[in-house]
Each structure stands twice: as structure tokens, then as C-alpha cells.
Scaffold this motif. Structure first.
Motif, PDB file in Angstrom:
ATOM      1  N   CYS A 119      47.916  16.778-142.591  1.00 15.83           N
ATOM      2  CA  CYS A 119      47.049  15.972-141.720  1.00 15.83           C
ATOM      3  C   CYS A 119      47.879  15.082-140.797  1.00 15.83           C
ATOM      4  CB  CYS A 119      46.104  15.113-142.558  1.00 15.83           C
ATOM      5  SG  CYS A 119      44.737  16.007-143.319  1.00 15.83           S
ATOM      6  N   LEU A 120      48.869  14.393-141.349  1.00 18.86           N
ATOM      7  CA  LEU A 120      49.633  13.423-140.573  1.00 18.86           C
ATOM      8  C   LEU A 120      50.612  14.076-139.612  1.00 18.86           C
ATOM      9  CD1 LEU A 120      50.349  10.879-143.443  1.00 18.86           C
ATOM     10  CD2 LEU A 120      48.838  10.514-141.497  1.00 18.86           C
ATOM     11  N   ILE A 121      51.140  15.239-139.973  1.00 20.61           N
ATOM     12  CA  ILE A 121      52.155  15.863-139.140  1.00 20.61           C
ATOM     13  C   ILE A 121      51.573  16.855-138.137  1.00 20.61           C
ATOM     14  CG2 ILE A 121      52.687  17.850-140.625  1.00 20.61           C
ATOM     15  CD1 ILE A 121      55.621  17.366-140.118  1.00 20.61           C
ATOM     16  N   PHE A 122      50.420  17.475-138.470  1.00 17.72           N
ATOM     17  CA  PHE A 122      49.840  18.501-137.600  1.00 17.72           C
ATOM     18  C   PHE A 122      48.436  18.151-137.101  1.00 17.72           C
ATOM     19  CE2 PHE A 122      52.489  21.198-140.592  1.00 17.72           C
ATOM     20  CZ  PHE A 122      53.551  21.316-139.720  1.00 17.72           C
ATOM     21  N   ILE A 123      47.520  17.899-138.040  1.00 18.19           N
ATOM     22  CA  ILE A 123      46.100  17.829-137.695  1.00 18.19           C
ATOM     23  C   ILE A 123      45.767  16.598-136.862  1.00 18.19           C
ATOM     24  CG2 ILE A 123      43.751  17.674-138.633  1.00 18.19           C
ATOM     25  CD1 ILE A 123      44.707  19.357-141.000  1.00 18.19           C
ATOM     26  N   PHE A 142      46.040  21.883-129.425  1.00 18.93           N
ATOM     27  CA  PHE A 142      45.059  22.745-130.090  1.00 18.93           C
ATOM     28  C   PHE A 142      45.738  23.669-131.098  1.00 18.93           C
ATOM     29  CE2 PHE A 142      42.658  26.772-130.196  1.00 18.93           C
ATOM     30  CZ  PHE A 142      41.453  26.304-130.687  1.00 18.93           C
ATOM     31  N   VAL A 143      46.870  24.256-130.711  1.00 21.36           N
ATOM     32  CA  VAL A 143      47.622  25.121-131.622  1.00 21.36           C
ATOM     33  C   VAL A 143      48.096  24.323-132.837  1.00 21.36           C
ATOM     34  CG1 VAL A 143      49.739  26.481-131.875  1.00 21.36           C
ATOM     35  CG2 VAL A 143      48.342  26.722-129.820  1.00 21.36           C
ATOM     36  N   LEU A 144      48.574  23.098-132.603  1.00 19.74           N
ATOM     37  CA  LEU A 144      49.023  22.234-133.693  1.00 19.74           C
ATOM     38  C   LEU A 144      47.881  21.954-134.665  1.00 19.74           C
ATOM     39  CD1 LEU A 144      51.785  20.745-134.269  1.00 19.74           C
ATOM     40  CD2 LEU A 144      50.687  18.702-133.341  1.00 19.74           C
ATOM     41  N   LEU A 145      46.703  21.680-134.124  1.00 18.80           N
ATOM     42  CA  LEU A 145      45.532  21.397-134.954  1.00 18.80           C
ATOM     43  C   LEU A 145      45.152  22.607-135.802  1.00 18.80           C
ATOM     44  CD1 LEU A 145      43.015  19.734-135.763  1.00 18.80           C
ATOM     45  CD2 LEU A 145      41.922  20.563-133.665  1.00 18.80           C
ATOM     46  N   ILE A 146      45.044  23.780-135.177  1.00 20.41           N
ATOM     47  CA  ILE A 146      44.654  24.989-135.906  1.00 20.41           C
ATOM     48  C   ILE A 146      45.702  25.355-136.952  1.00 20.41           C
ATOM     49  CG2 ILE A 146      44.148  27.451-135.678  1.00 20.41           C
ATOM     50  CD1 ILE A 146      41.975  25.547-134.639  1.00 20.41           C
ATOM     51  N   PHE A 147      46.978  25.235-136.590  1.00 25.06           N
ATOM     52  CA  PHE A 147      48.055  25.535-137.530  1.00 25.06           C
ATOM     53  C   PHE A 147      47.957  24.628-138.758  1.00 25.06           C
ATOM     54  CE2 PHE A 147      52.363  24.856-139.162  1.00 25.06           C
ATOM     55  CZ  PHE A 147      52.790  26.159-139.358  1.00 25.06           C
ATOM     56  N   GLY A 148      47.727  23.333-138.534  1.00 23.64           N
ATOM     57  CA  GLY A 148      47.622  22.394-139.651  1.00 23.64           C
ATOM     58  C   GLY A 148      46.451  22.703-140.557  1.00 23.64           C
TER      59      GLY A 148
END
Length: 456
Positions: A405-409, A432-438
Motif C-alpha cells: 500500500c505505502l510503496i505502490f498503491i 495507474f500502472v503502479l496502482l494496478i501492480f500494487g
């Protein structure tokens, strides 16, 4: 392109005029943010000490679990995953700093407030508290299990009944005498010198892992009273694997996320940086992540090439088993334990700040409150360190949930919410890619870990 948008921070009474993305990339800070930074920092922490502080926030007990991860992903699989997580960690910091410029706030919690109001702030603060408590307890768990054994290796005879070989007693003494006083310091910049010491301990650890690769033969053997017991008969066990997958691979990405998480310390370090700017802080971050990646990779690679599939989930245990009473190994174990120990006070700062912002954000600073919250956090992490049975459980669960959550989402989600850029812009697409990846990594890893527990 010249329009700007504004919002009111109800808690602080700030009116924030955040510029368009192109303007936010400018080197100059907004006046409100500049005033806030100058108010919090005096006289400021140098670039080098800031790098050491951030590296100390990044590196800790995670380094001990990465050789085990390499054994369960293969050398090339591990390299790809570790590089991916490091690059995404650096990019998410870039997004955090961009939002810091746009909103003129200096805390992760306030970014949640700007994005989603009070619920956003509470969720971010709660996540930081849980993650940092999990991280600190995992570090103290290593102290509890390894410190008595490290001391015993320097002694001869039977001292098992003495207090200084009891893990729980040592843990309490260390927390009262070292962790608690350092955690009470008013500013995170004061820990720059202890962080530099921790960095050199980590370097020494990586160097010894490389050197001792040639001291432990393969197939692995155990020596007891001049008798040699071979525990591996297949020479195939001594061949490194480029790619490998097992049920333990579920711990790979969560452990790596746990190992690169420094985002709760980014903004406190930013506030105390000399001549603070987005570019300067990004350079601090990139330097710290690059050096951490190098030390992580070297220690994981040579740790794996030493023990192969017999590598322990906590690397130090392997050296205790196969090289008992080796002076260099005993020394590096003590250095590593001190390095892990010196990381704990640094993580106290964002945890305590999150508690303050969740419950006491409208109150002026109080040394009594500062003391009591630090004491409460210290008691909680000591109790967790005493009762958590396996450090891998902490790595897996904390890494798969709060760390992702803290590093990606959160960085991806907040940037999508706060930025006025077109959705097709590269930066917003990256968020958006960072969010989906997380989301995918967190849920998939957590599901596999729970499935593994059920099977056991």
C-alpha cells in the motif's frame, strides 16, 4: 494551461494553490511549502547524512531474507524482480514529491487528507503505524534470537543459565538502554551519524558473505568433534538455478517490497534536508535506493551460492550452523545485529508522527505526549518480538499488505486523484500502472501466504 486549482485544508487552515503539472516540475518550491520546510528544519541535514538516513530506513532485517528468496526464484528471476521493485520504489517517491510540491504539505498523512478527506488520512496513518510496528518488531525479533547466540560463540563453557544469554532479557535491556533514548530525539536528522555507522556495518556484512562463499564446501557438511556428516549427497544441489518456482516464492515480492520501503521516512527527511528541492530529494532517494540495491544483490547472490537450496529464511542462521566459532563470522554477526538495532529508532519517527497526526493533530507539541507515545510503541514492539515465532511471517504479511500500500498503491492512487494532468500523460499512466501492480501483487501474495499457512 495557466489555470490553477485550489483546496482548503480544514485542519490547518491552509489555502493551497497547486500549479499545473508542468509548473510543478519547476525547481522552485511553492512559497507555502518553502515556509513549512524552513520552519521544520534548522539548520538542515547534509546530502550525505540524508542518504545515510534513507538507506538506514530502507535496509534492515530484509537483507537477511533475500538469499532465501533467490533460492526460491532463481538468480535471473530474483534479479528481475528486485530491479523492478527498486525502480518502482524510486518512481513512487517521485510521485510523492510531485504531490508534495502541488499540495504544499509535508506528510504522507496529509496527502491522504487532500486526496480523500479525513478517511484518507486515517487510512494512511493506520497503515504507517501497522507497517512500522511490524518492521520494528521483526528487527527486534532478530536481536532476540541472534544476539544471545552471537555472545555465546565468544564464550567457552556452559553459560546457558546466565542472564546475558537470555534473548528476552537482552531484548528488554537493549530497548530500554539504546532504542528508547534514540527514539526520543526530536528530529530524524540527529540519527544521521548512527545511520552512517549502520551503513558501514551492512557493507561489512556483504563483504563477509562474499568472502565466506569459499569457506563452506558444497555439498554441505556439518562438523562435530572431528567427524564430518554430509547432509547433501547430490552434486546437482550445488548448481545455481536461473529460474525457480515453489510455494515459498509467494514471499518474494512482499519481502522485496518490505526491503525497499522507505516512503514513510521520505517526507520527514525531505523537511530537514539542506536547500530542499524536489530534484535534490529525488537524488537522495535514487542514491540510497541504488546503493541498497547493490548491497542487497551482492549479499543475496553470494549467500545463495554458499548454501544453495539449504539457505535459511534468515541468512545468519546458516553461518551459525556451518561455521561455528569462526571469528570473522561472529564479528559480522554482531555488526549486523547493531545495524539492525540502529534502524529501529529511525522507524520510530514516522510511526510516532502517524499516531500524533491521527489523534493529536490539533494539539501543540508536548514532550510528555512525545515521551508517552514513544514508550507505548516501544512496549508494543517488544511484546510482538517476544511472541512472533518466525520472522518470515512478519515479512510476508506486512509486506503483502501495508508495504505494498505505502510503496505502490497509495502513491499511484493519490496522484491519479490529485493531478490535473490528462490521463494519457506518461506520469499519470505510470501512476495507474503502479496502482494496478500494487493491488495485484498485494492480493496475490497475501492469498498464497494464507494458503501456505492453511496447508501447514
Amino acid at each position: 494551461m495557466e489555470a490553477s486549482w485550489g483546496s482548503v485544508n480544514a485542519e490547518r487552515g491552509w489555502y493551497v494553490s497547486a500549479q499545473q503539472p508542468e509548473e510543478a516540475e519547476a525547481e522552485e518550491l511553492s512559497p507555502l511549502l518553502s515556509n513549512e520546510l524552513h520552519r521544520q528544519r534548522s539548520p538542515g541535514v547534509s546530502f550525505g547524512l540524508s542518504v545515510f538516513n534513507l538507506m538506514n530506513a530502507i535496509m534492515g532485517s530484509g537483507i537477511l531474507g533475500l538469499a532465501f528468496i533467490m533460492a526460491n526464484t532463481g538468480i535471473l528471476g530474483f534479479s528481475f524482480l528486485l530491479l523492478t521493485v527498486a525502480l518502482l520504489a524510486s518512481y513512487s517517491v517521485h510521485l510523492l514529491l510531485s504531490m508534495c510540491i502541488q499540495t504544499a504539505v509535508t506528510s504522507y498523512e496529509d496527502l491522504g487528507l487532500f486526496a480523500f478527506g479525513l478517511p484518507g488520512k486515517v487510512v494512511v496513518a493506520g497503515t504507517i503505524i501497522i507497517q512500522n510496528i511490524g518492521a520494528m518488531s521483526s528487527y527486534l525479533l532478530i536481536i532476540k534470537t541472534e544476539f544471545p547466540a552471537a555472545i555465546a560463540e565468544f564464550l567457552t563453557g556452559d553459560y546457558s543459565r546466565y542472564w546475558y544469554l537470555d534473548g528476552q532479557t537482552l531484548l528488554i535491556i537493549i530497548c530500554v538502554g539504546i532504542v528508547f533514548p534514540l527514539a526520543l530525539l526530536p528530529k530524524i536528522g540527529f540519527l544521521g551519524y548512527t545511520s552512517s555507522l549502520s551503513f558501514f556495518f551492512m557493507m561489512f556484512f556483504a563483504l563477509v558473505v562474499v568472502i565466506k562463499k569459499w569457506s563452506i564446501p558444497c555439498p554441505l557438511t556439518l562438523n562435530y568433534v572431528e567427524k564430518c556428516f554430509q547432509i547433501s549427497n547430490a552434486t546437482d544441489d550445488c548448481k545455481p538455478k536461473l529460474f525457480h518456482f515453489s510455494k515459498e516464492s509467494a514471499y518474494a515480492l512482499p519481502t522485496m517490497a518490505f526491503s525497499f520501503l522507505c516512503h514513510t521516512s521520505i517526507l520527514p527527511i525531505y523537511c530537514e534536508l539542506q536547500s530542499p528541492s524536489k530534484k535534490r530529494m529525488q537524488n537522495v532517494t535514487n542514491t540510497a535506493i541504488a546503493l541498497s540495491f547493490l548491497i542487497y544483490f551482492i549479499s543475496a547472490l553470494f549467500g545463495y551460492l554458499t548454501f544453495y537450496d539449504k539457505v535459511e529464511s534468515e541468512l545468519l542462521k546458516g553461518y551459525s550452523k556451518y561455521l561455528p566459532h569462526d571469528v570473522v563470522v561472529m564479528t559480522v554477526k554482531l555488526c549486523m545485529l547493531f545495524a539492525v538495532l540502529l534502524t529501529v529508532p529511525l522507524i520510530h519517527f514516522p510511526a510516532r508522527k502517524a499516531v500524533m497526526m491521527m489523534f493529536f493533530s490539533n494539539f501543540p507539541f508536548s514532550w510528555i505526549r512525545h515521551f508517552l507515545i514513544t514508550l507505548a510503541l516501544n512496549i508494543i514492539i517488544v511484546l510482538l518480538a517476544i511472541y512472533v515465532p518466525d520472522i518470515r511471517n512478519v515479512f510476508g504479511v506486512v509486506g503483502a499488505s501495508t508495504s505494498t500500500c505505502l510503496i505502490f498503491i497509495f502513491p499511484g492512487l493519490f496522484y491519479l486523484k490529485l493531478s490535473r494532468e490528462d490521463f494519457l500523460s506518461w506520469k499519470k499512466f505510470g501512476a495507474f500502472v503502479l496502482l494496478i501492480f500494487g493491488i495485484l501483487v498485494g492480493n496475490f501474495s497475501l492469498a498464497l501466504i494464507i494458503f501456505d499457512w492453511i496447508n501447514k
